[in-house]
Enzyme design. Structure first.
Site, PDB file in Angstrom:
ATOM      1  N   SER A 120       0.432  -1.196  -0.198  1.00 53.66           N
ATOM      2  CA  SER A 120       0.101   0.390  -0.177  1.00 53.66           C
ATOM      3  C   SER A 120       0.772   1.100   0.057  1.00 53.66           C
ATOM      4  CB  SER A 120      -0.894   0.446   1.448  1.00 53.66           C
ATOM      5  OG  SER A 120      -1.735  -1.003   1.593  1.00 53.66           O
TER       6      SER A 120
HETATM    7  N1  SAH Z   1      -0.673  -5.334   3.745  1.00 53.79           N
HETATM    8  C1  SAH Z   1       0.097  -5.350   3.124  1.00 53.79           C
HETATM    9  C2  SAH Z   1      -0.705  -5.065   1.386  1.00 53.79           C
HETATM   10  C3  SAH Z   1      -1.381  -6.165   0.797  1.00 53.79           C
HETATM   11  S1  SAH Z   1      -2.447  -6.480  -0.278  1.00 53.79           S
HETATM   12  C4  SAH Z   1       1.302  -4.639   2.297  1.00 53.79           C
HETATM   13  O1  SAH Z   1       1.903  -3.963   4.007  1.00 53.79           O
HETATM   14  O2  SAH Z   1       1.971  -5.215   2.189  1.00 53.79           O
HETATM   15  C5  SAH Z   1      -3.825  -7.321  -0.017  1.00 53.79           C
HETATM   16  C6  SAH Z   1      -3.350  -8.265   0.587  1.00 53.79           C
HETATM   17  O3  SAH Z   1      -4.371  -9.042   0.688  1.00 53.79           O
HETATM   18  C7  SAH Z   1      -2.747  -9.236  -0.819  1.00 53.79           C
HETATM   19  O4  SAH Z   1      -1.524 -10.386  -0.612  1.00 53.79           O
HETATM   20  C8  SAH Z   1      -3.497 -10.357  -1.413  1.00 53.79           C
HETATM   21  O5  SAH Z   1      -3.312 -11.335  -1.652  1.00 53.79           O
HETATM   22  C9  SAH Z   1      -4.283 -10.668   0.311  1.00 53.79           C
HETATM   23  N2  SAH Z   1      -6.105 -11.044   0.695  1.00 53.79           N
HETATM   24  C10 SAH Z   1      -6.548 -10.730  -0.878  1.00 53.79           C
HETATM   25  N3  SAH Z   1      -8.234 -11.543  -0.066  1.00 53.79           N
HETATM   26  C11 SAH Z   1      -7.815 -12.120   1.124  1.00 53.79           C
HETATM   27  C12 SAH Z   1      -7.937 -13.009   1.771  1.00 53.79           C
HETATM   28  N4  SAH Z   1      -9.284 -13.770   2.129  1.00 53.79           N
HETATM   29  N5  SAH Z   1      -7.589 -13.771   2.898  1.00 53.79           N
HETATM   30  C13 SAH Z   1      -6.180 -13.130   3.541  1.00 53.79           C
HETATM   31  N6  SAH Z   1      -5.710 -12.888   2.674  1.00 53.79           N
HETATM   32  C14 SAH Z   1      -5.951 -11.991   1.424  1.00 53.79           C
END
Ligand code: SAH
Length: 270
Positions: A120
């Site tokens: 993000s």
């Molecule tokens: N917090 C992260 C950014 C994440 S982007 C950072 O600091 O880098 C969002 C993430 O959520 C992605 O990696 C995606 O694979 C994950 N995601 C999406 N749906 C999900 C679910 N149902 N359970 C767990 N993770 C999920």
């Protein structure tokens, strides 16, 4: 409570964690909102090798960029929580991005981390972290480990962090990065919709992908006075970032923190 400037928040929050996150020039979508276009999967041969960043000069430049990031992108946009600002001055964000993006880690936008996912935008990490309102020792659940950066920021604040990622390969890289940097974070590969019952209740829960409704299991796993920070809305369209708080009587109140664009919350592994 929070100061909110709609226009500014829309502009800066809109590219929070969009699946097409990219460091290249932004394109304009039909909504007129700048959204980056290509994905991590399209990364070509790195023009900058990791070895070129080695050495004191490069490290100093990254440290300087990190301090400027906090001043210019975060404090300047009215994030006031000292613990959040301190943590983001400390966590080496460049360690959480692919090597090709190391020098761009402190720029004001999300970056691709592979599998169509993104780390993000720094401002969004700060906004969500501040909204969680955590104290050292709090137990926090993150859904969407991604690169592990958000988890590291929380761990840096003395929080006990549990984080769930649905894409196994991302979880493995994040886990390795967190360990290498000395962050004690518990990671799990699973569908975060169901939370992490075994460690509930949580003082705060942060969701970094956008579902179209609030998962009830996450509400159920909030402690009394617990906070839930979550983007909610349709896939591929502007979503709303919400902060919910559960009071001692079991009542939930929600606060709209503004418009954002996150990657979808997926329901099937991989
Ligand atoms: N917090 C992260 C950014 C994440 S982007 C950072 O600091 O880098 C969002 C993430 O959520 C992605 O990696 C995606 O694979 C994950 N995601 C999406 N749906 C999900 C679910 N149902 N359970 C767990 N993770 C999920």
């Amino acid at each position: 409570m929070r100061r909110f400037i709609p226009g500014l928040a829309l502009l800066v929050a809109i590219s929070a964690c969009n699946g097409d996150g990219d460091a290249s020039d932004a394109a304009v979508t039909t909504t007129g909102v700048p959204v980056a276009t290509s994905t991590a999967d399209t990364i070509e041969t790195p023009s900058v090798s990791t070895t070129s960043t080695a050495g004191t000069g490069a490290d100093d430049a990254l440290a300087t960029a990190r301090l400027e990031m906090v001043d210019d992108q975060i404090a300047a946009r009215f994030i006031e929580d000292a613990a959040t600002l301190t943590a983001m001055r400390a966590v080496p964000r460049h360690e959480f991005v692919p090597a090709v993006y190391r020098e761009r880690a402190y720029e004001d936008h999300p970056l691709p981390i592979g599998h169509g996912q993104t780390i993000s935008q720094p401002y969004i990490v700060a906004l969500m972290t501040e909204a969680l309102d955590v104290q050292p020792g709090d137990k926090v659940l993150e859904i969407g480990t991604g690169s592990g950066y958000q988890a590291a920021v929380l761990a840096e604040m003395g929080v006990e962090v549990y984080t769930i990622e649905i894409i196994q390969e991302l979880a493995a890289v994040a886990d390795e990065t967190l360990r290498r940097l000395g962050y004690d974070v518990s990671t799990l590969v699973a569908d975060g919709y169901f939370g992490w019952e075994e460690h509930a209740p949580f003082d705060a829960i942060i969701v970094t992908a956008a579902p179209d409704h609030v998962p009830q299991p996450l509400i159920n796993q909030l402690a009394s006075n617990g906070r839930l920070v979550i983007p909610v809305g349709p896939i591929g369209a502007v979503q709303t970032l919400w902060r919910f708080e559960l009071d001692a009587a079991g009542e939930i109140t929600g606060q709209n923190l503004g418009d954002v664009l996150f990657v979808p919350f997926t329901r099937e592994e991989g």
